[in-house]
Design an enzyme around this catalytic site. Structure first.
Site, mmCIF file in Angstrom:
data_model
loop_
_atom_site.group_PDB
_atom_site.id
_atom_site.type_symbol
_atom_site.label_atom_id
_atom_site.label_comp_id
_atom_site.label_asym_id
_atom_site.label_seq_id
_atom_site.Cartn_x
_atom_site.Cartn_y
_atom_site.Cartn_z
ATOM 1 C CG HIS A 55 -36.340 -37.497 -24.616
ATOM 2 N ND1 HIS A 55 -36.482 -36.271 -25.221
ATOM 3 C CD2 HIS A 55 -36.869 -38.401 -25.481
ATOM 4 C CE1 HIS A 55 -37.075 -36.427 -26.394
ATOM 5 N NE2 HIS A 55 -37.321 -37.710 -26.567
ATOM 6 N NE ARG A 56 -35.337 -35.877 -15.795
ATOM 7 C CZ ARG A 56 -36.637 -35.587 -15.639
ATOM 8 N NH1 ARG A 56 -37.486 -36.528 -15.247
ATOM 9 N NH2 ARG A 56 -37.097 -34.379 -15.861
#
Lengths: 178, 178, 178
Positions: free
Chosen positions: A54-55
């Site tokens: 996600h990052r």
């Protein structure tokens, strides 16, 4: 249907409902600099993979990411720049972290609500899971979690100027300012 | 959106969704004397605390409380005073109690529906949990419960003049007379 | 609210929500010859009973039934008759079958989506379970299932011209062409 101006936008949905993607889109539409406030704690490899993925997804889009599993109220208070939009993802993980750390959850919720009542420093998007629509869980810990999460969701929904339920990636407006 | 006159109002929601508070508000808005028909059975301390807390919350508001875990149809039939509103909270606990008592649930559901078809003696609010939106439960008993509860919810929804789904304390109208 | 013409209608709901009955009604309203594409596999007696009961219910209504637990994309491709409507019930069972057969699920999903992009040969109704609104499951297999099912639901919802969420037998429109 959806406005691009809000003080508090609350996005509620199930696992893999597309709620985070919807919340990110709405944050982006404000035109403000987006800050992603992640409450996820990478306790095992499965979680570490999810958090990292996600990052990376957001990094290419110019998001600043803050990771804060417990001191959410302080992290929101520290962001005093009105030219940014804050996305908190997600409240249910925060509750889960507080339980693991054996914190006084009703008190932590009151502190968050008090901070929001003073007015958030800029627009804020909260993402949360609805977890109360399955069978009553077998163990008391999971029931307590469901109770805390449900009560927090009600409190945030009451304060929000817009509440959206997301299912299969599609938004359903539960509350709107206009 | 919501009318203060109804014959049968059906309020559906998850655990800690605010469905009971919403149902109580709607019962109060009728202006009639409210009777709370609780199906909860205090089998352990956790439940005893919840039931007692809820009873206290309502007592100060002038509600009459009836506790009836099994003979719901008879309890509804016994309330012949048209100047009151009856709030049944909740149908899923009733199904759960019937299962524990090894009753014939489809038959019990038919008896309730038949009684309602004759017309309830005054307006009635049913509260129920939606329990079918999680993962399929591991044990057959929980699957059977989910099936019974889901079928009952469909029957009551079909008879109701108004059906409201509550999430995070916010009502979403699924069916309305106007 | 609902149109009787669609290319892809997606019906999402919980267990015992009435989603299949709603999907069958919508398929019938097209006036086309209905084909029921069942993904259910009768692995135990409970399932065998359910499958048989559903087949009997439809038989009297003139439905043709196809049973295909795994090769869903091929089965859709094989139905080239534009004078029929296809009802696929349901996508979550398909995902479950693929997991048991240890197939590459993201790849299977891409193949289905690619097939649909070419245009289905006639109108098609997909039924699926929303399974992400309960507590996070204890075991990794159930979490993986929930992730796959949620992602597939998002993909189908994005392609559908109409998406309906069914609760207690009542439809709630999430997306509509008009």
């Amino acid at each position: 249907m959806a406005s691009d101006r809000f003080d508090i936008l609350f996005v509620l949905g199930g696992a893999r409902s597309g709620k985070s993607a919807y919340a990110e889109m709405r944050a982006r539409q404000t035109g403000l600099d987006p800050i992603y406030l992640a409450t996820a704690q990478a306790l095992d490899e499965e979680m570490r993979d999810r958090v990292a993925r996600h990052r990376e997804d957001r990094a290419s889009d110019g998001w600043k990411t803050i990771e804060e599993p417990l001191a959410l109220t302080e992290a929101i208070g520290a962001e005093t720049d009105r030219s940014r939009v804050l996305l908190v993802d997600c409240l249910t993980l925060w509750v889960s972290n507080l339980m693991l750390a054996e914190r006084d959850i009703p008190n932590e919720i009151e502190r968050l609500i008090s901070r929001l009542r003073k007015g958030p420093p800029g627009p804020i998007v909260f993402v949360s899971n609805e977890t109360g629509l399955g069978i009553v869980p077998d163990n008391a810990m999971a029931r307590a979690f469901r109770d805390h999460a449900g009560r927090l969701n009600q409190r945030i929904a009451a304060m929000a100027d817009e509440v959206v339920f997301v299912a299969a990636g599609l938004p359903l407006v539960l509350k709107t300012a206009r």
